[in-house]
Design a protein around this motif. Sequence first.
Motif, short mmCIF file in Angstrom:
data_model
loop_
_atom_site.label_atom_id
_atom_site.label_comp_id
_atom_site.label_asym_id
_atom_site.label_seq_id
_atom_site.Cartn_x
_atom_site.Cartn_y
_atom_site.Cartn_z
N SER A 72 31.85 52.10 30.78
CA SER A 72 30.84 52.82 31.56
C SER A 72 31.43 54.05 32.25
CB SER A 72 30.23 51.89 32.61
OG SER A 72 31.16 51.63 33.65
N GLY A 73 32.74 54.30 32.08
CA GLY A 73 33.36 55.50 32.63
C GLY A 73 34.16 55.28 33.89
N ILE A 74 34.38 54.05 34.30
CA ILE A 74 35.14 53.76 35.51
C ILE A 74 36.61 53.54 35.14
CG2 ILE A 74 35.43 52.11 37.42
CD1 ILE A 74 32.43 51.52 37.19
N ASP A 75 37.51 54.10 35.94
CA ASP A 75 38.95 53.88 35.72
C ASP A 75 39.28 52.46 36.18
OD1 ASP A 75 39.39 56.44 34.76
OD2 ASP A 75 39.80 57.25 36.76
N ILE A 76 39.95 51.70 35.32
CA ILE A 76 40.22 50.30 35.58
C ILE A 76 41.73 50.06 35.64
CG2 ILE A 76 40.00 47.93 34.73
CD1 ILE A 76 37.38 49.14 35.74
N ASP A 77 42.17 49.36 36.67
CA ASP A 77 43.52 48.82 36.75
C ASP A 77 43.38 47.31 36.55
OD1 ASP A 77 45.05 51.20 37.41
OD2 ASP A 77 43.98 51.17 39.31
N LEU A 78 43.93 46.80 35.45
CA LEU A 78 43.72 45.42 35.04
C LEU A 78 45.00 44.62 35.26
CD1 LEU A 78 41.99 43.25 33.65
CD2 LEU A 78 42.74 44.19 31.45
N TYR A 79 44.88 43.52 36.02
CA TYR A 79 46.03 42.67 36.32
C TYR A 79 45.71 41.22 35.97
CZ TYR A 79 48.49 46.39 38.77
OH TYR A 79 49.16 47.55 39.05
N CYS A 80 46.76 40.50 35.51
CA CYS A 80 46.62 39.09 35.16
C CYS A 80 47.69 38.28 35.91
CB CYS A 80 46.82 38.89 33.66
SG CYS A 80 45.70 39.89 32.64
N LEU A 81 47.31 37.10 36.38
CA LEU A 81 48.26 36.24 37.07
C LEU A 81 49.36 35.73 36.15
CD1 LEU A 81 46.38 33.86 39.54
CD2 LEU A 81 48.02 35.66 40.07
N ILE A 82 49.04 35.67 34.85
CA ILE A 82 50.01 35.16 33.88
C ILE A 82 50.43 36.30 32.95
CG2 ILE A 82 49.08 32.82 33.93
CD1 ILE A 82 47.57 33.47 31.34
N ASP A 83 51.46 36.03 32.16
CA ASP A 83 51.81 36.98 31.10
C ASP A 83 50.62 37.04 30.15
OD1 ASP A 83 52.73 38.15 28.70
OD2 ASP A 83 54.78 37.49 29.12
N PRO A 84 50.05 38.23 29.91
CA PRO A 84 48.86 38.32 29.04
C PRO A 84 49.03 37.67 27.68
CG PRO A 84 49.23 40.39 30.18
CD PRO A 84 50.43 39.52 30.48
N SER A 85 50.26 37.64 27.18
CA SER A 85 50.48 37.02 25.86
C SER A 85 50.27 35.51 25.89
CB SER A 85 51.89 37.33 25.36
OG SER A 85 52.86 36.74 26.23
N SER A 86 50.15 34.94 27.11
CA SER A 86 49.95 33.49 27.23
C SER A 86 48.50 33.08 27.06
CB SER A 86 50.46 33.01 28.60
OG SER A 86 51.82 33.30 28.78
N TYR A 87 47.58 34.03 27.08
CA TYR A 87 46.17 33.67 26.94
C TYR A 87 45.91 33.08 25.55
CZ TYR A 87 44.57 36.06 31.18
OH TYR A 87 44.35 36.43 32.49
N GLY A 88 45.00 32.12 25.52
CA GLY A 88 44.57 31.55 24.25
C GLY A 88 43.07 31.49 24.20
N GLY A 89 42.52 31.10 23.07
CA GLY A 89 41.09 30.90 22.94
C GLY A 89 40.28 32.16 23.23
N ASP A 90 39.13 31.96 23.88
CA ASP A 90 38.23 33.08 24.16
C ASP A 90 38.83 34.13 25.09
OD1 ASP A 90 36.27 32.01 22.50
OD2 ASP A 90 35.44 30.79 24.11
N PRO A 91 39.60 33.75 26.13
CA PRO A 91 40.25 34.78 26.94
C PRO A 91 41.17 35.68 26.12
CG PRO A 91 40.24 32.71 28.14
CD PRO A 91 39.77 32.41 26.74
#
Length: 524
Positions: A72-91
Amino acid sequence: MIPVLDARQMRAADAAAIRSGTPALTLMENAASALAEETIAAFPAARRIVVACGPGNNGGDGLACARILAESGIDIDLYCLIDPSSYGGDPAVNLERAEAAGLEARSLASRSGSALRRFEQDLGRADAVVDALFGTGLSRGLTGRAARAVEAIRASGKPVVAADLPSGLSADSGEIPGVALQAVLTVAFAAPKYCHFLPPARGLCGRIVVRDIGISRRSLERRGSRTRFAEPADVARLLPPRRTDSNKGDFGKLAVVAGSRGKAGAAVLAARGALRAGAGLVTILCPGSIETVAVSSLPEAMTRALPDRDGAFASEAAARVARALEGFDAAVVGPGISTAESVLEFVRAVLGTALPLVCDADALNVFAGKAGAFSRRRAPTILTPHPGEAGRLLGVTAADVQKDRLGSARRLARTARAVVVLKGEGTLVATPAGRVTVNLTGTPLLSTGGSGDVLAGAIGALLASGLAAEDAAIAAVFLHGAAAEKLAEKLGDAGLLTSELADALPEARLAVRRASESAPAREP
């Protein structure tokens, strides 16, 4: 009505939707879209938003929301509590989609502290924060990295939009088990949760919006409890437009039995609330010494004087009140009548009539420890206590009532065999059968003397119009809070004159009807 679900019931509803053919990824996308839409609506001028994602499905909602906000045009800073490579499934799928949209998911799992410092810097530049750290699965207080992330968001002072519930809260209670976020807006997915209305957690949720994510209402109701939320459409159905050939006699004759020396205003405010809520005819029955005050303050209401002693209803009034109440459709009794010795006998005489009654204020206080006194009535009865009054009726403290608002409301309704309106943040309307309807309209403006008198009058007006006791209470409580919200747009959170609250009721009623007409049709 929207049923309230606990964490277990919500998981079961999710699973049932998936079994019926709605993919889990679709539910997650729907939740993310709702979260993004509400965030943009709440902060239309936002140019930079931090999205904080947790390790589970709530984090998956946040990852998808971040992508939609970026598109939609908004600048996003995206943070994850875990290492992003640890996500599985739908996340994990939503992480891939976010990265394909050009977003970089930064991890807060670094042991060096540099990730947290970067997070704090980005929070300082942000216009708002989307909290997708933890949802309904949380069952204990936050510790370690999660607690530090929450503390950083709190320290930033930036407004927070919570996905489903503010991180740190339990979906199933009002307790705050540890550090938790304060949201200005909570977007509840599919159904409200208990933390959304039980104190003190309610105070951290801010404004609550419940959004459909693709789970059928029928499925939610099958799994829901006896607790539900009132929606504008529910109230609108109880208040249909009036026929063009109607007259004042069609909308109820209400008696307001109220007032004493020094508290004549309570009678006037209750009558004003009744008139503004739509009563056809209102008559104030008051001690004779304050009748002129009532007449001069509210000429739209009629008056009838009863014998008084030292400015309160005298013993002789008890013998006359049943006759005085003949011909009315309902009555409100209690605002400002005092707890003088003669008043108990007087209130007993009112309870002995066959009229539908709203019992408020001193009509409750005179029965401290004797909630069963109302149970002998056969006509519809509504009690409207605040926590202190409820505690006195039940023989406990106001703090005890607040610790278990749901249980206290149900217990009082069962003991009194009456509909109980337990006032406060998240006012509850409880029936003797144990059904509870939660109201979320209202603002701190209602913390003003006389607002309860206006509410009692409004309930009485709807009761006199022919609504069932539970329906009259639900609709009046909703309109009362909505009227305060209208006034808050110009007054803020203080400075209300309670007569203004009564005068705002017609506008609230119109707004409810318009909101209902513009809302999409309910799903089956």
